[in-house]
Design a protein around this motif. Structure first.
Motif, PDB file in Angstrom:
ATOM      1  N   ASP A  18      38.928   9.226 -70.743  1.00 13.38           N
ATOM      2  CA  ASP A  18      38.969   7.770 -70.569  1.00 13.38           C
ATOM      3  C   ASP A  18      37.677   7.213 -69.988  1.00 13.38           C
ATOM      4  O   ASP A  18      37.548   6.015 -69.784  1.00 13.38           O
ATOM      5  CB  ASP A  18      40.154   7.364 -69.699  1.00 13.38           C
ATOM      6  CG  ASP A  18      40.039   7.807 -68.246  1.00 13.38           C
ATOM      7  OD1 ASP A  18      39.082   8.539 -67.898  1.00 13.38           O
ATOM      8  OD2 ASP A  18      40.913   7.418 -67.455  1.00 13.38           O
ATOM      9  N   GLY A  19      36.702   8.095 -69.721  1.00 15.84           N
ATOM     10  CA  GLY A  19      35.418   7.661 -69.181  1.00 15.84           C
ATOM     11  C   GLY A  19      35.319   7.754 -67.682  1.00 15.84           C
ATOM     12  O   GLY A  19      34.263   7.528 -67.114  1.00 15.84           O
ATOM     13  N   GLY A  20      36.420   8.081 -67.028  1.00 12.60           N
ATOM     14  CA  GLY A  20      36.413   8.223 -65.573  1.00 12.60           C
ATOM     15  C   GLY A  20      35.900   9.585 -65.144  1.00 12.60           C
ATOM     16  O   GLY A  20      35.907  10.540 -65.920  1.00 12.60           O
ATOM     17  N   SER A  25      37.577   9.029 -58.096  1.00 12.00           N
ATOM     18  CA  SER A  25      37.105   8.194 -57.004  1.00 12.00           C
ATOM     19  C   SER A  25      36.121   7.193 -57.594  1.00 12.00           C
ATOM     20  O   SER A  25      35.124   7.577 -58.205  1.00 12.00           O
ATOM     21  CB  SER A  25      36.413   9.063 -55.949  1.00 12.00           C
ATOM     22  OG  SER A  25      35.685   8.264 -55.044  1.00 12.00           O
ATOM     23  N   ALA A  26      36.411   5.915 -57.427  1.00  5.25           N
ATOM     24  CA  ALA A  26      35.545   4.884 -58.001  1.00  5.25           C
ATOM     25  C   ALA A  26      34.130   4.975 -57.445  1.00  5.25           C
ATOM     26  O   ALA A  26      33.157   4.811 -58.177  1.00  5.25           O
ATOM     27  CB  ALA A  26      36.132   3.501 -57.744  1.00  5.25           C
ATOM     28  N   SER A  27      34.006   5.243 -56.149  1.00  4.14           N
ATOM     29  CA  SER A  27      32.664   5.295 -55.570  1.00  4.14           C
ATOM     30  C   SER A  27      31.873   6.491 -56.106  1.00  4.14           C
ATOM     31  O   SER A  27      30.687   6.360 -56.411  1.00  4.14           O
ATOM     32  CB  SER A  27      32.722   5.320 -54.046  1.00  4.14           C
ATOM     33  OG  SER A  27      33.453   6.415 -53.568  1.00  4.14           O
ATOM     34  N   TRP A  64      34.618   2.228 -68.151  1.00  3.47           N
ATOM     35  CA  TRP A  64      35.624   2.556 -67.138  1.00  3.47           C
ATOM     36  C   TRP A  64      35.375   1.744 -65.871  1.00  3.47           C
ATOM     37  O   TRP A  64      36.308   1.206 -65.274  1.00  3.47           O
ATOM     38  CB  TRP A  64      35.590   4.059 -66.830  1.00  3.47           C
ATOM     39  CG  TRP A  64      36.742   4.534 -66.009  1.00  3.47           C
ATOM     40  CD1 TRP A  64      37.964   4.936 -66.467  1.00  3.47           C
ATOM     41  CD2 TRP A  64      36.775   4.693 -64.587  1.00  3.47           C
ATOM     42  NE1 TRP A  64      38.757   5.324 -65.410  1.00  3.47           N
ATOM     43  CE2 TRP A  64      38.038   5.184 -64.243  1.00  3.47           C
ATOM     44  CE3 TRP A  64      35.858   4.468 -63.574  1.00  3.47           C
ATOM     45  CZ2 TRP A  64      38.422   5.449 -62.940  1.00  3.47           C
ATOM     46  CZ3 TRP A  64      36.231   4.734 -62.259  1.00  3.47           C
ATOM     47  CH2 TRP A  64      37.501   5.221 -61.954  1.00  3.47           C
ATOM     48  N   ALA A  65      34.113   1.630 -65.473  1.00  2.43           N
ATOM     49  CA  ALA A  65      33.773   0.848 -64.281  1.00  2.43           C
ATOM     50  C   ALA A  65      34.181  -0.616 -64.464  1.00  2.43           C
ATOM     51  O   ALA A  65      34.731  -1.232 -63.542  1.00  2.43           O
ATOM     52  CB  ALA A  65      32.275   0.958 -63.989  1.00  2.43           C
ATOM     53  N   ASP A  80      38.379  10.098 -52.084  1.00  3.46           N
ATOM     54  CA  ASP A  80      37.229  10.329 -51.207  1.00  3.46           C
ATOM     55  C   ASP A  80      36.210   9.216 -51.382  1.00  3.46           C
ATOM     56  O   ASP A  80      35.155   9.404 -51.970  1.00  3.46           O
ATOM     57  CB  ASP A  80      36.568  11.680 -51.517  1.00  3.46           C
ATOM     58  CG  ASP A  80      37.443  12.841 -51.137  1.00  3.46           C
ATOM     59  OD1 ASP A  80      38.319  12.658 -50.279  1.00  3.46           O
ATOM     60  OD2 ASP A  80      37.247  13.926 -51.686  1.00  3.46           O
ATOM     61  N   ASN A  81      36.522   8.064 -50.879  1.00  2.00           N
ATOM     62  CA  ASN A  81      35.645   6.912 -51.035  1.00  2.00           C
ATOM     63  C   ASN A  81      34.432   7.025 -50.115  1.00  2.00           C
ATOM     64  O   ASN A  81      34.539   7.461 -48.974  1.00  2.00           O
ATOM     65  CB  ASN A  81      36.425   5.642 -50.707  1.00  2.00           C
ATOM     66  CG  ASN A  81      35.587   4.413 -50.858  1.00  2.00           C
ATOM     67  OD1 ASN A  81      35.169   4.094 -51.958  1.00  2.00           O
ATOM     68  ND2 ASN A  81      35.324   3.731 -49.761  1.00  2.00           N
ATOM     69  N   ILE A  82      33.284   6.642 -50.636  1.00  2.00           N
ATOM     70  CA  ILE A  82      32.068   6.537 -49.825  1.00  2.00           C
ATOM     71  C   ILE A  82      31.546   5.116 -49.969  1.00  2.00           C
ATOM     72  O   ILE A  82      31.799   4.449 -50.970  1.00  2.00           O
ATOM     73  CB  ILE A  82      30.985   7.555 -50.259  1.00  2.00           C
ATOM     74  CG1 ILE A  82      30.636   7.376 -51.748  1.00  2.00           C
ATOM     75  CG2 ILE A  82      31.403   8.970 -49.961  1.00  2.00           C
ATOM     76  CD1 ILE A  82      29.483   8.226 -52.222  1.00  2.00           C
TER      77      ILE A  82
END
Length: 95
Positions: A18-20, A25-27, A64-65, A80-82
């Motif tokens: 899906d491109g993720g 983790s989005a970050s 994806w973003a 695990d967000n940064i």
């Protein structure tokens, strides 16, 4: 000598259909997308090429973003967000 085999192999492992990013983790995703764009610029400057596998990965990751961008213009902060020193809009535009 710059070899593209290692990044290509890693992308195959880490980029989901899906491109993720595999970490979900989005970050991390945004950070890696930023670095892939930089890698693409370096390859283009050194070799005068734009590897199709890299362009495809950047496009998938950018899509994806865009899909996970929140209404307030932020990105979801889970797993695990940064803290990033750039906005989701800036990385989408950069890509």
């Amino acid at each position: 000598m710059l070899t593209i085999n290692i990044p290509l192999l890693e992308l195959k492992k880490q980029l989901l259909s899906d491109g993720g990013h595999i970490e979900r983790s989005a970050s991390y995703h945004l950070l890696i997308l930023d670095r892939l764009v930089e890698l693409g610029l370096i390859i283009e400057n050194i070799k005068g090429e734009r590897p199709i596998w890299l362009l495809e990965a950047i496009l998938k990751m950018t899509n994806w973003a865009s899909a996970i961008k929140l209404e307030n213009g932020e990105y979801p902060k889970f797993n695990d967000n940064i803290d990033l020193n750039f906005s989701i809009d800036s990385i989408i535009y950069y890509a």
